[in-house]
Design an enzyme around this catalytic site. Structure first.
Site, PDB file in Angstrom:
ATOM      1  N   ASP A 159       4.444   2.006  -4.103  1.00 30.02           N
ATOM      2  CA  ASP A 159       3.593   2.593  -5.128  1.00 30.02           C
ATOM      3  C   ASP A 159       3.538   1.589  -6.282  1.00 30.02           C
ATOM      4  O   ASP A 159       4.559   1.335  -6.931  1.00 30.02           O
ATOM      5  CB  ASP A 159       4.210   3.926  -5.580  1.00 30.02           C
ATOM      6  N   VAL A 160       2.356   1.020  -6.514  1.00 32.77           N
ATOM      7  CA  VAL A 160       2.276  -0.038  -7.536  1.00 32.77           C
ATOM      8  C   VAL A 160       2.531   0.486  -8.940  1.00 32.77           C
ATOM      9  O   VAL A 160       2.746  -0.302  -9.867  1.00 32.77           O
ATOM     10  CB  VAL A 160       0.909  -0.776  -7.494  1.00 32.77           C
TER      11      VAL A 160
ATOM     12  N   LYS B   6     -11.138  -0.585 -15.780  1.00 26.86           N
ATOM     13  CA  LYS B   6     -11.540  -1.880 -15.227  1.00 26.86           C
ATOM     14  C   LYS B   6     -11.907  -2.857 -16.348  1.00 26.86           C
ATOM     15  O   LYS B   6     -11.664  -4.069 -16.232  1.00 26.86           O
ATOM     16  CB  LYS B   6     -12.716  -1.699 -14.265  1.00 26.86           C
TER      17      LYS B   6
ATOM     18  N   ASN C 119      -5.923  -5.721  -6.157  1.00 28.52           N
ATOM     19  CA  ASN C 119      -7.040  -4.957  -5.595  1.00 28.52           C
ATOM     20  C   ASN C 119      -6.845  -3.454  -5.705  1.00 28.52           C
ATOM     21  O   ASN C 119      -7.814  -2.718  -5.859  1.00 28.52           O
ATOM     22  CB  ASN C 119      -7.229  -5.356  -4.123  1.00 28.52           C
TER      23      ASN C 119
ATOM     24  N   ASP D 188       0.842  -1.193   0.000  1.00 30.69           N
ATOM     25  CA  ASP D 188       0.000   0.000   0.000  1.00 30.69           C
ATOM     26  C   ASP D 188       0.878   1.244   0.000  1.00 30.69           C
ATOM     27  O   ASP D 188       2.020   1.202   0.452  1.00 30.69           O
ATOM     28  CB  ASP D 188      -0.935   0.016   1.215  1.00 30.69           C
TER      29      ASP D 188
ATOM     30  N   TYR E  81     -12.597   5.278 -15.074  1.00 24.65           N
ATOM     31  CA  TYR E  81     -12.671   4.123 -14.168  1.00 24.65           C
ATOM     32  C   TYR E  81     -13.219   2.900 -14.902  1.00 24.65           C
ATOM     33  O   TYR E  81     -12.629   1.812 -14.868  1.00 24.65           O
ATOM     34  CB  TYR E  81     -13.559   4.470 -12.972  1.00 24.65           C
TER      35      TYR E  81
END
Ligand code: ZN
Length: 657
Positions: A460-461, A558, A487, A440, A554
């Site tokens: 940080d992904v 997705k 997630n 996270d 968004y």
């Protein structure tokens, strides 16, 4: 080593049994004396039984209790007279002894008495303390060990040659003690095993233990065998992770179940793995039988797990050709690996087990290195080692463990793990026995859980570097990666396409889509080494099948992620990796949904907050936990034959149905 006796704390003990707990915990608080359930203590008390008769009772540590935390309930009260008579028998099998101990306990709810209970009974002292002190083991396991022990202690101790713990050891002690003990005797050294101290008071027995161990430490210091300098150089970093994952898979294959493997590259571990004589000193067995069971007798040198397992099976077959029942219990996988590149790798059914193995071996390394400095480390003959490892009593203890949890020995990584659905996923996976890594941006992730099977990494992904680093740390901590829960995602404020800033569009794509590509790509070499096959769960959105106005970035991100997952299912099936998606909707117990936002959205639709929460076909509320439980189950056997699937978890949505 200093005495930790404290007059005030001792005065707070109301009776002898409480004092027994107190000094037992003092011993337990020093890991150079006892480790993880090792060591045991006792006190002999006289009291009236229910019939009004005086009875001598031995209160001895019960199995399953640890000296660090022992309480009065952890001591088993056993009839002393009976134990003393048992010690006179010429022979007693392990099952007979266990039965006799159990049937002579005077409290039905007491734990099983220590297998060293008879030994405690025959010593003519009220207080008896027993440890496997590192310094004493160093002397007993050094070349000329017995001569050194006699030189250090003179008349202070009785010296008993190595005998396997249990009835035979008690018998030998019963004959050696009266033969050797004199007016000055305050303890007993068991070669290759440990040390006892005795006293008329709790304090006397405890402080004699400290005094005896200090003598051994002083001897080592005088002989230049105490202070160890570990110089190892740098551990191997880049490119090691997939090789570690492969090694873990091979060990799991030999064991017959998934395992956690923890890598240790501290100076001591690494320097030991890189010693010129590591092949000699590491292959002589443990410092004491107490360390043998959970860490196995011999570590694997290098990476040839198949050869290690084959040698194990061959040894077993040669020594116990008839023992079919015991063969079933045979697990020929190593618990420790010493490799000059990897460092020390500790293996266990859980992260906790692996941590115990690592700690035991850290002490073993000290004992080996110091004994070597004294002129040579000498463990027991192979047959004695074998007898201990396949000891009925210990095997029974291991078998008692019961059914392991669903994900025992498996490793999961969850992104966006500090709150909401991600955090609930961490909980659901931990509850099923997995070791879990949480990623996270929120620094709170680092301290989300203080337990050996959780690792929180601030990352940080969207940074490829940070993702790569997090995966390397995952493998160092737990040995590989079996489950990946994608997630992390963002939902910026609504914006219609005609007013959607490019920057916002790109940011959403970066987090919700690009980052997951990198996690999947970099995770793939690890996932394909998962002992039970890798699993990926994508937290999608209702917006994939049913997009809404004002959420273009968004919904598009997705939907693209959904398509990425479907392609991964096609590409990775041959590697045994399953990837499935969940589409939650209206999960309000997350950080985004404050009470204020809820009230205003409900008002916007002309509903009460409660109506708004349950605005679905089933009129039910969907929480983070509902999503997380389903995500965890998707990694389990229920979904073993399913890949590329999409499952809504939204209470039923008319547009989706
Ligand atoms: Zn012992």
């Amino acid at each position: 080593m200093n005495s930790r006796w404290d007059d005030r704390e001792a005065a707070a003990c109301a009776n002898d049994l409480e004092l027994r707990c107190y000094t037992s915990r003092l011993l337990g608080s020093d890991p150079t004396l006892v480790l993880h359930g090792g060591g045991n203590t006792s006190v002999k008390l006289t009291g009236k039984n229910l019939l009004g008769d005086d009875e001598d009772i031995l209160y001895v540590k019960g199995s399953g209790w640890d000296l660090v935390t022992i309480e009065a309930a952890g001591f088993a009260p056993v009839r002393l007279a009976h134990l003393k008579r048992l010690a006179q028998l010429p022979a007693l099998s392990d099952p007979q002894m266990v039965n006799e101990l159990a049937t002579q306990v005077t409290r039905a709810s007491a734990p099983a008495p220590s297998v060293e209970a008879i030994l405690h009974a025959i010593l003519p002292w009220k207080w008896v303390d027993h440890t496997h002190a590192d310094a004493v083991l160093t002397l007993t396991n050094a070349r000329d060990g017995e001569a050194r022990i006699r030189e250090v202690y003179g008349d202070l101790v009785v010296v008993v040659p190595y005998v396997m713990p249990g009835f035979d050891l008690a018998r030998v002690c019963a004959s050696e003690y009266p033969r050797q003990a004199g007016a000055d005797t305050v303890g007993m050294v068991l070669m290759n095993h440990g040390i006892f101290s005795f006293g008329a008071t709790a304090r006397e027995s405890y402080e004699r233990m400290i005094m005896l161990v200090n003598r051994a430490e002083d001897y080592l210091k005088r002989n230049g065998a105490w202070d160890l300098a570990w110089r190892a150089g740098a551990p191997a970093g880049a490119g090691v992770a997939p090789n570690l994952a492969r090694l873990r898979k091979a060990i799991a294959g030999a064991a017959g179940f998934p395992v956690v493997m923890t890598r240790h590259t501290d100076a001591r571990s690494l320097a030991f793995c890189r010693r010129d004589d590591v092949a000699t000193v590491s292959q002589q067995g443990p410092a004491t039988p107490d360390h043998s069971i959970r860490s196995k007798n011999l570590p694997l040198l290098g990476r040839d797990v198949a050869a290690y397992a084959a040698a194990y099976r061959a040894y077993f077959a040669a020594h116990e050709p008839q023992a079919k029942e015991r063969k079933k219990m045979l697990d020929p996988a190593p618990r420790l690996v010493l490799d000059p590149e990897f460092g020390l790798c500790a293996v266990g059914r859980s992260a906790k087990d692996a941590a115990i193995v690592a700690e035991i071996y850290a002490h073993t390394i000290d004992v080996i290195a110091r004994a070597t400095a004294l002129g040579g480390f000498r463990a027991l003959p192979a047959q004695d080692l074998f007898d201990v490892e396949y000891w009925d009593l210990e095997q029974a203890k291991l078998a008692k463990g019961g059914k392991p949890p669903l994900f025992a020995g498996e490793v999961a990584l969850v992104t966006g793990a500090a709150s909401g659905i991600g955090r609930a996923c961490v909980d659901a996976l931990l509850a099923r026995g997995a070791a879990v890594v949480g990623l996270d941006l929120d620094p709170a992730i680092a301290t989300l859980h203080a337990r050996p099977d959780f690792l929180g990494i601030v990352a940080d992904v969207t940074s490829e570097e940070q993702v790569g680093d997090a995966l390397r740390r995952t493998v160092d901590a737990f040995g590989g990666l079996d489950m990946l829960i994608l997630n992390a995602g963002i939902f910026p404020g609504g914006a219609r396409i005609d007013a959607l800033p490019t920057e916002q569009w790109r940011r959403v794509m970066q987090v919700n889509l690009d980052a997951n590509l990198v996690l999947m790509r970099e995770g793939h070499p690890l996932l394909k080494e998962a002992p039970r096959g890798g699993r990926v769960v994508v937290i999608g959105s209702k917006n994939v099948p049913a997009p809404g106005p004002g959420a273009a970035a968004y919904s598009a991100s997705k939907a693209a992620l959904n398509q990425l997952a479907r392609v991964a299912a096609l590409e990775w099936g041959a590697d045994g990796i399953r990837i499935n998606s969940l589409h939650p909707n209206a999960v309000f117990d997350t950080g985004i949904w404050t009470d204020e936002v809820l009230v205003s959205r409900a008002k916007h639709y002309g509903m009460t907050v409660d109506q708004y929460r349950r605005n679905n076909v089933l009129r039910t509320e969907v929480g983070s936990r509902d999503v997380a439980e389903l995500a965890a189950e998707m990694c389990g056997p229920l979904f073993a034959k399913t890949t590329g699937a999409q499952l809504p978890v939204d209470g039923g949505n008319e547009r989706v149905i």
